[in-house]
Scaffold this motif. Structure first.
Motif, PDB file in Angstrom:
ATOM      1  N   VAL A 132       0.818  -0.941  -0.080  1.00 29.80           N
ATOM      2  CA  VAL A 132      -0.058  -0.213  -0.259  1.00 29.80           C
ATOM      3  C   VAL A 132       1.242   1.000   0.176  1.00 29.80           C
ATOM      4  N   GLN A 133       2.031   1.551   0.958  1.00 27.79           N
ATOM      5  CA  GLN A 133       3.107   2.481   0.923  1.00 27.79           C
ATOM      6  C   GLN A 133       3.681   2.682   0.067  1.00 27.79           C
ATOM      7  N   LYS A 167      -7.012  -0.812   5.476  1.00 28.96           N
ATOM      8  CA  LYS A 167      -6.322   0.311   4.062  1.00 28.96           C
ATOM      9  C   LYS A 167      -6.797   0.605   3.181  1.00 28.96           C
ATOM     10  N   LYS A 227      -7.033   4.396   1.561  1.00 30.40           N
ATOM     11  CA  LYS A 227      -5.822   5.126   1.269  1.00 30.40           C
ATOM     12  C   LYS A 227      -5.893   4.296   0.353  1.00 30.40           C
TER      13      LYS A 227
END
Length: 281
Positions: free
Chosen positions: A93-94, A124, A127
């Motif tokens: 994700v990041q 998450k 995001k």
């Protein structure tokens, strides 16, 4: 809209900080794998996809190539984008946030299409859905996750449904994510009937690592084909509208022979990829 704007700015700031460490981690790797080599690898994969596709007997389109760019530098993504590559896959994700909000990516790759191909935790979801250019989530594997994505996508006031694939644990390995083959129809039916903001487009599998293709067709690929046929028959769907995402660097040609319409290739394009630390998920 104000809240969405704040979230976008927050992700951009957060991504900028993460990007610095990302470039540092990839500094030594970049020197080993030049952009010229990446483009050469990309061309080679594209040619192999074309050759294998022309040989198969199924009436299927040439598979979509998803370039798996995890841990790889921004300049390599931009480099093959400029040569014509549009679909890119990320597992974390990041890192997806970092790259999708990168100033140069936004400027030079306006039509980039991101695939999320990693495990998703429900906390998450928002995001992931904030990512500009998000095209497909390939790893929906339960009803609660489908519900969470469905609700979050609606809250963002998106006009078109988000394309998703159902991930299937064809190898039945405990450490792998994915719905079991016996439950695929049930999950697909639930998504189609209850998640109006999602568009079911196909099935995805990772499969058991290291299968020897000389032994015959990969059982995991055959299982995914069987799942597709069952979903098509039981839910009265046109099988030609159900994609199969299977095949990676080691076996994408074999996957295409078995009927894949979406291959996820990383190392054969970008070069060796070191293992990523779990804390960066």
């Amino acid at each position: 809209m104000y809240i969405k704007s704040l979230l976008s700015k927050y992700h951009q700031l957060f991504a900028t900080k993460h990007l610095e460490s990302l470039h540092l981690r990839n500094c030594s790797i970049s020197t080993m794998t030049s952009l010229e080599n990446v483009i050469s690898g990309w061309n080679d994969v594209k040619q192999k996809i074309k050759v294998v596709s022309q040989k198969r007997t199924q009436n299927l389109p040439e598979p979509r190539l998803v370039a798996v760019s995890k841990t790889k530098p921004i300049e390599h993504i931009i480099g093959i984008y400029q040569k014509g590559q549009r679909h890119f896959g990320e597992n974390y994700v990041q890192e997806l946030l970092t790259k999708s909000f990168d100033v140069e990516i936004l400027k030079q790759c306006p039509d980039i299409k991101w695939h999320f191909i990693g495990h998703i935790q429900r906390n998450k979801v928002s995001k992931i859905l904030s990512v500009p250019g998000l095209d497909i989530i390939e790893t929906v594997d339960n009803e609660k996750l489908a519900d969470a994505i469905n609700v979050a996508w609606k809250k963002q006031n998106n006009k078109n449904p988000l394309k998703i694939m159902v991930q299937v644990n064809t190898s039945r390995e405990e450490e792998k994510n994915g719905v079991l083959p016996d439950d695929v129809v049930k999950l697909c039916k639930y998504i189609i009937e209850n998640c109006e903001n999602l568009k079911f487009i196909g099935l995805m599998t990772i499969g058991r690592f290291g299968y020897d293709c000389s032994l015959g067709p990969n059982p995991d690929f055959l299982t995914l084909v069987e799942c597709k046929n069952k979903v098509s028959f039981d839910l009265q769907l046109n099988s030609s509208n159900i994609e199969l995402s299977m095949g990676m660097s080691d076996d994408f040609e074999h996957a295409i022979e078995c009927g894949s319409t979406n291959v996820r290739v990383g190392s054969n394009i970008f070069g060796y990829r070191p293992k990523k630390e779990r804390s960066q998920k």
